[in-house]
Design an enzyme around this catalytic site. Sequence first.
Site, PDB file in Angstrom:
ATOM      1  N   HIS A 184      -2.409   2.855   6.443  1.00  0.00           N
ATOM      2  CA  HIS A 184      -1.162   2.843   7.204  1.00  0.00           C
ATOM      3  C   HIS A 184      -1.336   3.188   8.668  1.00  0.00           C
ATOM      4  O   HIS A 184      -0.595   2.688   9.513  1.00  0.00           O
ATOM      5  CB  HIS A 184      -0.090   3.642   6.483  1.00  0.00           C
ATOM      6  CG  HIS A 184       0.421   2.833   5.346  1.00  0.00           C
ATOM      7  ND1 HIS A 184       1.413   1.909   5.504  1.00  0.00           N
ATOM      8  CD2 HIS A 184      -0.052   2.677   4.101  1.00  0.00           C
ATOM      9  CE1 HIS A 184       1.565   1.258   4.372  1.00  0.00           C
ATOM     10  NE2 HIS A 184       0.689   1.712   3.492  1.00  0.00           N
ATOM     11  N   GLU A 425       1.823  -8.619  -5.617  1.00  0.00           N
ATOM     12  CA  GLU A 425       0.691  -7.820  -5.137  1.00  0.00           C
ATOM     13  C   GLU A 425      -0.101  -7.204  -6.285  1.00  0.00           C
ATOM     14  O   GLU A 425      -1.019  -6.427  -6.075  1.00  0.00           O
ATOM     15  CB  GLU A 425       1.158  -6.752  -4.131  1.00  0.00           C
ATOM     16  CG  GLU A 425       2.334  -5.921  -4.574  1.00  0.00           C
ATOM     17  CD  GLU A 425       2.840  -4.972  -3.474  1.00  0.00           C
ATOM     18  OE1 GLU A 425       2.176  -4.799  -2.445  1.00  0.00           O
ATOM     19  OE2 GLU A 425       3.924  -4.393  -3.677  1.00  0.00           O
ATOM     20  N   ASP A 449      -2.507  -5.047  -1.221  1.00  0.00           N
ATOM     21  CA  ASP A 449      -2.646  -4.509  -2.568  1.00  0.00           C
ATOM     22  C   ASP A 449      -3.252  -5.519  -3.531  1.00  0.00           C
ATOM     23  O   ASP A 449      -4.013  -5.146  -4.416  1.00  0.00           O
ATOM     24  CB  ASP A 449      -1.273  -4.060  -3.093  1.00  0.00           C
ATOM     25  CG  ASP A 449      -0.907  -2.706  -2.542  1.00  0.00           C
ATOM     26  OD1 ASP A 449      -1.764  -1.801  -2.597  1.00  0.00           O
ATOM     27  OD2 ASP A 449       0.214  -2.544  -2.048  1.00  0.00           O
ATOM     28  N   CYS A 496       2.817 -11.354   3.498  1.00  0.00           N
ATOM     29  CA  CYS A 496       3.078 -10.297   4.480  1.00  0.00           C
ATOM     30  C   CYS A 496       1.955  -9.276   4.531  1.00  0.00           C
ATOM     31  O   CYS A 496       2.045  -8.281   5.230  1.00  0.00           O
ATOM     32  CB  CYS A 496       4.417  -9.610   4.187  1.00  0.00           C
ATOM     33  SG  CYS A 496       4.448  -8.809   2.580  1.00  0.00           S
TER      34      CYS A 496
HETATM   35  C1  PEP Z   1       0.700  -5.399   0.898  1.00  0.00           C
HETATM   36  O1  PEP Z   1       0.374  -4.732  -0.081  1.00  0.00           O
HETATM   37  O2  PEP Z   1       0.067  -6.390   1.291  1.00  0.00           O
HETATM   38  C2  PEP Z   1       1.889  -5.024   1.693  1.00  0.00           C
HETATM   39  C3  PEP Z   1       2.373  -5.817   2.608  1.00  0.00           C
HETATM   40  O3  PEP Z   1       2.460  -3.825   1.468  1.00  0.00           O
HETATM   41  P1  PEP Z   1       1.851  -2.390   1.858  1.00  0.00           P
HETATM   42  O4  PEP Z   1       0.696  -2.608   2.792  1.00  0.00           O
HETATM   43  O5  PEP Z   1       2.971  -1.645   2.470  1.00  0.00           O
HETATM   44  O6  PEP Z   1       1.436  -1.838   0.537  1.00  0.00           O
HETATM   45 MG    MG Z   2       1.697  -3.341  -0.959  1.00  0.00          MG
END
Ligand code: PEP
Ligand code: MG
Length: 573
Positions: A184, A425, A449, A496
Amino acid sequence: MPVSGGMAHGVVHVLKDHFDEPEPETIPPERADAELERLRRALDTTREEILALQSQMIEGGGVVEADIFEAHLLILEDESLLKQVEKRVRVEWLNVDYAYYQLMLKNINALRRMSDPYLRERFLDIKDVTQRVMRHLRGELLETPMFDHPVIVVARDLTPSDTVQLDRGKVLGFAVETGSAVSHAAIIARSLDVPAVVRLAGISEELHSGDVVLLDGDSGLLILNPSESTLDESRQREAEAEEREDALLLRRHEPAVTRDGQPVLLGVNAEFLDEIPVIKDSGAEEVGLFRTEFLHLADPDASEDWLADAYRQVLEAMAPQLVIFRTLDLGGDKVEDSYLQNPEPNPFLGWRGIRLSLGRRDFFKRQLRALLRASSGGRTGIMFPMVSAVQEIIEARKLLAECQSELAGAGFEPPQQVLIGAMIEVPGAALAAEAIGRQVDFFSLGTNDLVQYTLAVDRLNARVADLYQPTHPAVLRLIEMTVEAGQKCGIRVGICGEIAAEIALTPLLLGLGLRELSVSAAQVARVKEAVRSLDAGECRALWQSLRGDPDAAGVQQRSRELAQRCYPDLFEP
Ligand code: PEP
Ligand code: MG
């Protein structure tokens, strides 16, 4: 490891996530007054620091966060605490650092044992205040109080709850010991468009707040006390990069259409309300992913009214564009601090995302009701994270319908048509995508993920980072299956995850049939330009020739070669 590009030159602020326990010392009785005076000065400085932070928060619109500091001031000014410290200094001849620390620790531990989760969480407030006071007692950071001016944040790791507490407007960059391109800290750095370097082992111990460094997010370097010539060189590179960036930005609002006429929709990923002006101006055509955890972590007790208002702000600002809110994806790596007290043995495989929401219905319904209430503000999408079975969608839709009729009964404006989506995911969801697709309006591939779950590689674990391969044939097959299921069900499929912004992989993603990419604001213009330089037919042929190829690195290389041939300039940092 560089995870967000650009250069930053500035003063370091080390985020300490632990106490350096002071040693007990016996003081000569005549030093008692001076000791207590030292404590009073530290308390005064802390008070000023908190008041300054509080007014900054209020100016920045963070009224809810500002309330947190009210609690901190109360702790700081608690007379009975001070009397107890004074007694220990005057009667036991203890140094004030130790006396104050011991007392606060006793309070922290008492709160941590509370069964009431709200009270239990309050230990963090005391910890925060104690940390500040201890720093001032030691004379650390007196000249550079936190976020008085822009800083390069240095930390062992940076959790989402750390990032919500940062004054993000004053962050020049991140240098972190742990993490990866999909952790993150990296995602936030890219949304703030500041450089970030991760896996700088030992950095939070070796650097001190106030050190001056040059952080190079393009080559993954952190240079302590850079020389004038190093700085000159970096300024020169930065000026060139800015020129290229300016040229790119000129066309950011134009659509992204491939050379052979395939339109590709570019969305933007966002986390915070203060990003609204930036995402609005990014050139994106929708918000493809609004991660709602961050608003939640800033104030886990936020009311339905407050949430509805926050969501509406995003919708109204972005209207007439669609905004896809992802419901809370707590658990795994995105945790509340209180949760860390009872960690799960396997958080990524545990109570996370939609599972946690379905398990805490009141809490989930508060969010769904807030989203429905906000939906009259603009075109709204709601998507669920970590879906592993179609039953979860059915269950979530049932709750949504329940919320809808409750709101109608309470006389709220009927919600607008809301689009419902599932994040794909989890490999099982990709394999069962057709069944899930019949229950939703769209899919969004969360490849951050999906890669970790397909290959059993923790996305944050540096030891297995070389196995984290988005171009592994199994991952690509799952993406393809999701696209095919979406086409069969007649629903939209977007992506995404962070690979949507990797321009070396754009040929492969278009070849796989993806026509919607959601990326951080700073990447929109670049990815649009990449799309415009590609031929979708050629991308398709590339994928046909690579399907099933077991060599993940080779697949990546082939995609990169096509990309570099079509848009060499975009690869300059
Ligand atoms: C992902 O897992 O690709 C995603 C967009 O969500 P996060 O990175 O918040 O888990
Ligand atoms: Mg995710």
